[in-house]
Design a protein around this motif. Structure first.
Motif, PDB file in Angstrom:
ATOM      1  N   LEU A  77    -102.485  85.187 -13.576  1.00  0.00           N
ATOM      2  CA  LEU A  77    -102.897  85.464 -13.899  1.00  0.00           C
ATOM      3  C   LEU A  77    -101.706  86.957 -14.067  1.00  0.00           C
ATOM      4  CD1 LEU A  77    -106.468  86.320 -13.458  1.00  0.00           C
ATOM      5  CD2 LEU A  77    -105.670  84.844 -15.689  1.00  0.00           C
ATOM      6  N   ALA A  78    -101.269  87.591 -12.759  1.00  0.00           N
ATOM      7  CA  ALA A  78    -100.183  88.374 -12.109  1.00  0.00           C
ATOM      8  C   ALA A  78     -99.295  87.959 -13.417  1.00  0.00           C
ATOM      9  CB  ALA A  78    -100.089  88.469 -11.102  1.00  0.00           C
ATOM     10  N   ILE A  79     -98.829  87.281 -13.590  1.00  0.00           N
ATOM     11  CA  ILE A  79     -97.242  86.893 -13.942  1.00  0.00           C
ATOM     12  C   ILE A  79     -97.689  86.837 -16.025  1.00  0.00           C
ATOM     13  CG2 ILE A  79     -95.819  84.827 -15.770  1.00  0.00           C
ATOM     14  CD1 ILE A  79     -96.827  83.020 -13.118  1.00  0.00           C
ATOM     15  N   GLY A  80     -98.917  87.000 -16.358  1.00  0.00           N
ATOM     16  CA  GLY A  80     -99.271  87.194 -17.920  1.00  0.00           C
ATOM     17  C   GLY A  80     -99.113  89.082 -17.427  1.00  0.00           C
ATOM     18  N   MET A  81    -100.068  89.863 -16.422  1.00  0.00           N
ATOM     19  CA  MET A  81    -100.152  91.232 -16.354  1.00  0.00           C
ATOM     20  C   MET A  81     -99.221  91.948 -16.469  1.00  0.00           C
ATOM     21  SD  MET A  81    -102.872  93.375 -16.548  1.00  0.00           S
ATOM     22  CE  MET A  81    -104.104  92.536 -16.255  1.00  0.00           C
ATOM     23  N   THR A  82     -98.525  90.975 -15.787  1.00  0.00           N
ATOM     24  CA  THR A  82     -96.671  91.508 -15.264  1.00  0.00           C
ATOM     25  C   THR A  82     -96.147  92.390 -16.645  1.00  0.00           C
ATOM     26  OG1 THR A  82     -96.750  90.850 -13.438  1.00  0.00           O
ATOM     27  CG2 THR A  82     -94.817  91.775 -14.183  1.00  0.00           C
ATOM     28  N   GLY A 135    -107.628  81.226 -25.911  1.00  0.00           N
ATOM     29  CA  GLY A 135    -106.452  82.544 -24.919  1.00  0.00           C
ATOM     30  C   GLY A 135    -106.127  83.427 -25.256  1.00  0.00           C
ATOM     31  N   MET A 136    -104.574  82.720 -26.605  1.00  0.00           N
ATOM     32  CA  MET A 136    -103.472  82.684 -27.197  1.00  0.00           C
ATOM     33  C   MET A 136    -104.352  84.102 -28.467  1.00  0.00           C
ATOM     34  SD  MET A 136    -101.400  79.551 -27.395  1.00  0.00           S
ATOM     35  CE  MET A 136    -100.179  80.176 -28.303  1.00  0.00           C
ATOM     36  N   ALA A 137    -105.222  83.492 -28.681  1.00  0.00           N
ATOM     37  CA  ALA A 137    -106.052  84.390 -30.180  1.00  0.00           C
ATOM     38  C   ALA A 137    -106.626  85.808 -29.240  1.00  0.00           C
ATOM     39  CB  ALA A 137    -107.267  83.417 -30.257  1.00  0.00           C
ATOM     40  N   CYS A 138    -106.889  85.666 -27.801  1.00  0.00           N
ATOM     41  CA  CYS A 138    -108.074  86.992 -27.463  1.00  0.00           C
ATOM     42  C   CYS A 138    -106.913  87.771 -27.017  1.00  0.00           C
ATOM     43  CB  CYS A 138    -108.354  86.674 -26.131  1.00  0.00           C
ATOM     44  SG  CYS A 138    -110.111  85.257 -26.649  1.00  0.00           S
ATOM     45  N   GLY A 139    -105.078  86.812 -26.525  1.00  0.00           N
ATOM     46  CA  GLY A 139    -104.427  87.573 -26.644  1.00  0.00           C
ATOM     47  C   GLY A 139    -104.048  88.689 -27.727  1.00  0.00           C
ATOM     48  N   LEU A 140    -103.470  87.823 -28.896  1.00  0.00           N
ATOM     49  CA  LEU A 140    -103.155  88.244 -30.166  1.00  0.00           C
ATOM     50  C   LEU A 140    -104.002  88.565 -30.530  1.00  0.00           C
ATOM     51  CD1 LEU A 140    -100.760  87.452 -33.146  1.00  0.00           C
ATOM     52  CD2 LEU A 140    -102.651  86.192 -33.010  1.00  0.00           C
ATOM     53  N   LEU A 208     -92.502  77.797 -12.234  1.00  0.00           N
ATOM     54  CA  LEU A 208     -91.315  77.131 -12.579  1.00  0.00           C
ATOM     55  C   LEU A 208     -91.530  78.083 -14.173  1.00  0.00           C
ATOM     56  CD1 LEU A 208     -88.855  74.646 -12.818  1.00  0.00           C
ATOM     57  CD2 LEU A 208     -90.377  73.691 -12.978  1.00  0.00           C
ATOM     58  N   ILE A 209     -92.472  77.346 -14.956  1.00  0.00           N
ATOM     59  CA  ILE A 209     -92.020  77.624 -16.447  1.00  0.00           C
ATOM     60  C   ILE A 209     -91.244  79.218 -16.679  1.00  0.00           C
ATOM     61  CG2 ILE A 209     -93.167  77.694 -18.447  1.00  0.00           C
ATOM     62  CD1 ILE A 209     -94.785  75.927 -17.681  1.00  0.00           C
ATOM     63  N   ILE A 210     -91.218  79.744 -16.357  1.00  0.00           N
ATOM     64  CA  ILE A 210     -91.966  81.954 -16.045  1.00  0.00           C
ATOM     65  C   ILE A 210     -90.580  82.208 -15.753  1.00  0.00           C
ATOM     66  CG2 ILE A 210     -93.099  82.930 -14.325  1.00  0.00           C
ATOM     67  CD1 ILE A 210     -92.804  83.646 -17.390  1.00  0.00           C
ATOM     68  N   ALA A 211     -90.092  80.741 -14.975  1.00  0.00           N
ATOM     69  CA  ALA A 211     -88.342  81.033 -13.980  1.00  0.00           C
ATOM     70  C   ALA A 211     -87.498  80.971 -15.361  1.00  0.00           C
ATOM     71  CB  ALA A 211     -88.236  80.535 -12.914  1.00  0.00           C
ATOM     72  N   VAL A 249     -99.971  87.363 -26.094  1.00  0.00           N
ATOM     73  CA  VAL A 249    -100.180  85.927 -26.225  1.00  0.00           C
ATOM     74  C   VAL A 249     -99.419  85.476 -25.035  1.00  0.00           C
ATOM     75  CG1 VAL A 249     -99.368  84.257 -27.115  1.00  0.00           C
ATOM     76  CG2 VAL A 249    -100.196  86.039 -28.429  1.00  0.00           C
ATOM     77  N   ILE A 250     -98.983  85.979 -23.899  1.00  0.00           N
ATOM     78  CA  ILE A 250     -98.762  84.654 -23.242  1.00  0.00           C
ATOM     79  C   ILE A 250     -99.687  84.808 -21.809  1.00  0.00           C
ATOM     80  CG2 ILE A 250     -97.031  84.241 -21.247  1.00  0.00           C
ATOM     81  CD1 ILE A 250     -94.592  85.034 -22.776  1.00  0.00           C
ATOM     82  N   LEU A 251    -100.029  85.987 -21.703  1.00  0.00           N
ATOM     83  CA  LEU A 251    -101.015  86.481 -21.233  1.00  0.00           C
ATOM     84  C   LEU A 251    -102.064  85.966 -21.196  1.00  0.00           C
ATOM     85  CD1 LEU A 251    -102.634  87.466 -18.480  1.00  0.00           C
ATOM     86  CD2 LEU A 251    -103.056  89.709 -19.822  1.00  0.00           C
ATOM     87  N   GLY A 252    -102.453  85.720 -22.559  1.00  0.00           N
ATOM     88  CA  GLY A 252    -103.571  84.290 -23.375  1.00  0.00           C
ATOM     89  C   GLY A 252    -103.624  83.164 -22.634  1.00  0.00           C
ATOM     90  N   LEU A 253    -102.565  82.751 -22.442  1.00  0.00           N
ATOM     91  CA  LEU A 253    -101.951  81.349 -22.104  1.00  0.00           C
ATOM     92  C   LEU A 253    -102.015  81.480 -20.699  1.00  0.00           C
ATOM     93  CD1 LEU A 253     -98.573  80.693 -23.818  1.00  0.00           C
ATOM     94  CD2 LEU A 253    -100.873  78.629 -23.920  1.00  0.00           C
TER      95      LEU A 253
END
Length: 365
Positions: A77-82, A135-140, A208-211, A249-253
């Protein structure tokens, strides 16, 4: 004072100033303090014990394993929140409620709308993909409110924060579906033959994906540019609206992945309790990592480290027999102190102190 000491002193002061001003100074200082507290209170805190769980699977257990397990969940969650914080200069407080929505949708697909099915109605993969879309819809939704309608992020996400858990209950008609397949629990537990929690491997995959995204795309650069100066970013050909929406949207993922872990732990869901207050821990992880909550430049790895420190703190408080109803108070006091110390104003003050100390030392010599 000898000439050699006169030469060494400015070097030492300069080194100390660089250490104090480094973004990872406060997080690492917090780790050291927590380690010392636990060594004094109970050295067994750091003991890792091999054993077997209720399913008969060989596992490692102990406080450090708990920190790795739940810290990994928070780190996702911290990844998306950042990204959301960096791009919008605000935070998403609907994370816990969105986990409930995504988790409820996942259970609806797996169980086929039946509370106690004898077998899975659909595959876990399909259910997870649906959860990702939810999750992406909520983020959108949140992103559009923030980027298009210019609503302050915390106010915009207050809508789902308020209504999210009711929506989650509505998806399954207020029932609590139970997944019949025991393999579903692997995502929030352990895979037979692997004694380390599966959440650790999920976290490594997300890292790995975010890197790769930060290295081979302009996501990090564009996010920081929008957060630092939206008007300048627009003049340089960057679309601030798109970047802000993309961050949400990334945070939603990330929320969908956390929902998979949360629901998998019990193979069911409790709409009012699941992921309660987790959004606060995610925000604190970003702050504890030394990232400015006003947006702009960020350090993703510092946020992830902050997530594990938050879990380290939570586990330590439990070990100190702090009552559960008082846990949030103690955690808030400690984290507020750490965040204040990490504030640029305080760091600059420490830097000025060292600068004043140097001339005073020279005069004394």
């Amino acid at each position: 004072m000898s000439k050699q000491k006169k030469k060494i002193w400015p070097t030492v002061l300069g080194f100390l100033m660089r250490v104090v001003r480094h973004q990872l100074f406060i997080p690492l200082l917090a780790v050291v303090i927590l380690v010392i507290i636990n060594l004094v209170h109970d050295p067994a805190f750091f003991k890792i014990t091999p054993g077997y769980n209720n399913a008969g699977n060989f596992i490692f257990s102990g406080s450090l394993i708990t920190i790795l397990d739940f810290g990994s969940e928070l780190g996702i969650l911290a990844i998306g929140m950042t990204l959301v914080t960096a791009a919008s200069g605000g935070q998403d407080i609907s994370v816990g409620a969105t986990i409930a929505i995504a988790g409820s949708a996942m259970l609806r697909i797996i169980c086929g709308g039946v509370a106690h099915p004898e077998e899975n109605a659909h595959s876990v993969l399909l259910a997870f993909l649906v959860a990702c879309l939810v999750g992406m819809a909520c983020g959108l939704f949140n992103g559009v409110l923030v980027a298009v309608f210019k609503i302050q992020p915390m106010v915009a996400t207050l809508i789902l924060f308020t209504a999210g858990r009711s929506i989650a209950a509505w998806i399954n008609h207020n029932e609590l579906p139970i997944v019949p397949d025991p393999k579903f629990s692997y995502f929030g537990g352990v895979i037979p033959g692997i004694p380390i929690p599966t959440t650790v491997f999920i976290m490594l995959g997300c890292m790995l994906i975010i890197a790769l995204l930060l290295k081979f795309t302009n996501l990090g650069l564009y996010t920081q540019s929008v957060g630092i100066n939206e008007k300048s970013a627009r003049l340089n050909g960057i679309n601030p609206v798109f970047i802000k929406i993309l961050a949400f949207v990334i945070l939603g993922l990330c929320v969908a992945v956390a929902a998979l872990i949360k629901v998998s732990r019990l193979s069911t869901i409790n709409y009012s309790v699941i992921a309660k207050d987790i959004e606060m821990d995610a925000i604190l992880a970003v702050a504890l990592g030394g990232n400015a909550l006003s947006g702009g430049k960020f350090n993703m790895w510092a946020s992830i480290l902050g997530a594990y420190i938050i879990q380290f703190l939570t586990t330590t408080l439990y070990k100190l027999d702090v009552p559960s109803e008082e846990l949030s108070v103690y955690k808030a006091l400690v984290v507020i102190a750490l965040v204040v110390i990490s504030a640029p104003t305080v760091r600059d003050g420490i830097g000025r102190f060292f600068k004043k100390l140097a001339p005073a030392r020279k005069e004394a010599a």
